[in-house]
Scaffold this active site. Structure first.
Site, short mmCIF file in Angstrom:
data_model
loop_
_atom_site.label_atom_id
_atom_site.label_comp_id
_atom_site.label_asym_id
_atom_site.label_seq_id
_atom_site.Cartn_x
_atom_site.Cartn_y
_atom_site.Cartn_z
N SER A 1 0.80 -1.17 -0.02
CA SER A 1 0.08 -0.09 -0.07
C SER A 1 0.86 1.19 -0.09
O SER A 1 1.92 1.14 0.42
CB SER A 1 -0.67 -0.02 1.32
OG SER A 1 -1.39 1.14 1.41
N TYR B 1 -2.56 -1.64 10.46
CA TYR B 1 -2.40 -1.68 8.84
C TYR B 1 -0.89 -1.08 8.40
O TYR B 1 -0.31 -1.76 7.48
CB TYR B 1 -3.61 -0.74 8.31
CG TYR B 1 -3.60 -1.08 6.71
CD1 TYR B 1 -4.53 -2.09 6.23
CD2 TYR B 1 -3.25 -0.02 5.75
CE1 TYR B 1 -4.47 -2.07 4.74
CE2 TYR B 1 -3.33 -0.23 4.48
CZ TYR B 1 -4.09 -1.35 3.94
OH TYR B 1 -4.39 -1.40 2.79
P1 NAD Z 1 -11.29 -6.31 -0.80
O1 NAD Z 1 -12.11 -6.19 0.73
O2 NAD Z 1 -12.01 -6.04 -1.85
O3 NAD Z 1 -10.69 -7.66 -0.98
C1 NAD Z 1 -9.83 -8.37 0.28
C2 NAD Z 1 -10.00 -9.90 -0.30
O4 NAD Z 1 -9.20 -10.62 0.88
C3 NAD Z 1 -11.60 -10.42 -0.30
O5 NAD Z 1 -11.32 -11.56 -1.31
C4 NAD Z 1 -11.21 -11.45 1.26
O6 NAD Z 1 -12.42 -12.14 1.07
C5 NAD Z 1 -9.84 -11.57 1.39
N1 NAD Z 1 -9.63 -11.96 2.72
C6 NAD Z 1 -9.73 -11.16 3.92
N2 NAD Z 1 -9.58 -11.97 4.96
C7 NAD Z 1 -9.39 -12.92 4.82
C8 NAD Z 1 -8.84 -14.37 5.38
N3 NAD Z 1 -8.74 -14.13 6.64
N4 NAD Z 1 -8.85 -15.25 4.60
C9 NAD Z 1 -8.68 -15.25 3.28
N5 NAD Z 1 -9.00 -14.21 2.57
C10 NAD Z 1 -9.41 -12.82 3.20
O7 NAD Z 1 -10.17 -5.25 -0.55
P2 NAD Z 1 -9.19 -4.87 -1.66
O8 NAD Z 1 -9.26 -3.26 -1.55
O9 NAD Z 1 -9.17 -5.46 -2.94
O10 NAD Z 1 -7.67 -5.20 -0.85
C11 NAD Z 1 -6.78 -5.97 -1.53
C12 NAD Z 1 -5.48 -5.72 -1.21
O11 NAD Z 1 -5.02 -4.63 -1.43
C13 NAD Z 1 -5.39 -5.65 0.53
O12 NAD Z 1 -4.05 -6.17 1.12
C14 NAD Z 1 -5.11 -4.16 0.76
O13 NAD Z 1 -4.60 -3.85 2.08
C15 NAD Z 1 -4.58 -3.67 -0.40
N6 NAD Z 1 -4.78 -2.34 -0.80
C16 NAD Z 1 -5.89 -1.68 -0.76
C17 NAD Z 1 -6.31 -0.42 -1.02
C18 NAD Z 1 -7.72 0.14 -1.66
O14 NAD Z 1 -7.49 1.58 -1.53
N7 NAD Z 1 -8.62 -0.76 -1.63
C19 NAD Z 1 -5.30 0.38 -1.34
C20 NAD Z 1 -3.91 -0.06 -0.94
C21 NAD Z 1 -3.69 -1.41 -0.85
#
Ligand code: NAD
Length: 256
Positions: free
Chosen positions: A138, A151
């Protein structure tokens, strides 16, 4: 055909990354996540792009389930060439109120699961002299914001772990890189809009403009497509010297 395992790929960024790998038609995909429609998502993408897919609901909190997912993937596709550690959760709270169980879950899901999975695929990658590990960190893997202590610790941690992977993997053509997105409009962020509104005591409409995109020079959400394209590049055969990098795709947030 190569095989890519993408954690948390039944939603958001992971699903977007999976679609970019699928478009190349050069990868079988092991999907994972907690969404109950995960098997349908995997089947549909398999059919749409004519590639092999499978789905595992392995929980990032349970190392034995992660090892089984790797074993099942190898049993089906023969090997795992690319690992994308993407699954992640967030919790927004001041340090003094931060629930201990949330801290532990965030570190376990966002950081420790990547250790267990990397360890499980490492030996095979080393033997075949090919491996690509991509960690979805991130912008918060490089800089901090308030109210996201666990986080930010987990994302700085994964950036550090990425560098060690890159050094240990170098003699074996195993590369490791982190992608550091700014804000992407996924379910994780939709939830934060609600949480941030409560924490800061402002309407949800103001969270996007005044808090989220405030730190990005480019006032747009990052797309899942650009993140997927970066991951496909990092996974390519020719990218053997692209390693140990934490690449911000964050609208210039880290330029400041
Ligand atoms: P999201 O909530 O849409 O997806 C998260 C995924 O992780 C889902 O498929 C969920 O089922 C899975 N997950 C969560 N807990 C779990 C567990 N205990 N076991 C198995 N699977 C699990 O979120 P996203 O925004 O797509 O995030 C994906 C990654 O990107 C994360 O690591 C997040 O920190 C990172 N990220 C997101 C953003 C943003 O703005 N959305 C920015 C920077 C980084």
């Amino acid at each position: 055909m190569k095989t890519v395992l993408i954690t948390g790929s039944s939603s958001g960024i992971g699903l977007g990354i999976a679609r970019e790998f699928a478009k190349t038609k050069q990868f079988n995909i092991i999907f994972n996540g907690l969404e109950t429609n995960g098997p349908e998502i995997a089947n549909e993408i398999g059919k749409e792009f004519g590639i092999g897919t499978m789905f595992s609901n392995a929980n990032m909190l349970k190392p034995e389930e992660l090892r089984k997912m790797v074993d099942d993937g190898i049993a089906k596709f023969g090997k795992i060439d690319v690992l994308v550690n993407n699954a992640g959760i967030q919790h927004v709270s001041a340090i003094e109120d931060f629930p201990e169980e949330k801290w532990n879950a965030i570190i376990a899901i966002n950081l420790t699961s990547a250790f267990h999975l990397t360890k499980a695929v490492w030996k095979g990658m080393k033997e075949r002299k090919f491996g690509r590990i991509i960690n979805i960190a991130s912008a918060h893997g490089l800089v901090a914001s308030e109210f996201k202590s666990a986080y930010i610790a987990s994302k700085h941690g994964i950036v550090g772990f990425t560098k060690t992977m890159a050094l240990e993997g170098a003699p074996f053509n195993i590369t490791a890189n982190a992608i550091c997105p700014g804000y992407v409009k996924t379910p994780l962020v939709e939830k934060q809009i609600v949480d941030q509104a409560k924490t800061h005591g402002i309407p949800e409409s103001e969270v996007i403009s005044k808090i989220m995109l405030y730190k990005q020079a480019v006032k747009e959400f990052v797309t899942v497509e650009i993140l997927g394209q970066a991951a496909v590049l990092m996974a390519s055969d020719g990218a053997s010297t692209l390693t140990g990098v934490a690449l911000p795709i964050d609208g210039g947030w880290n330029a400041q």
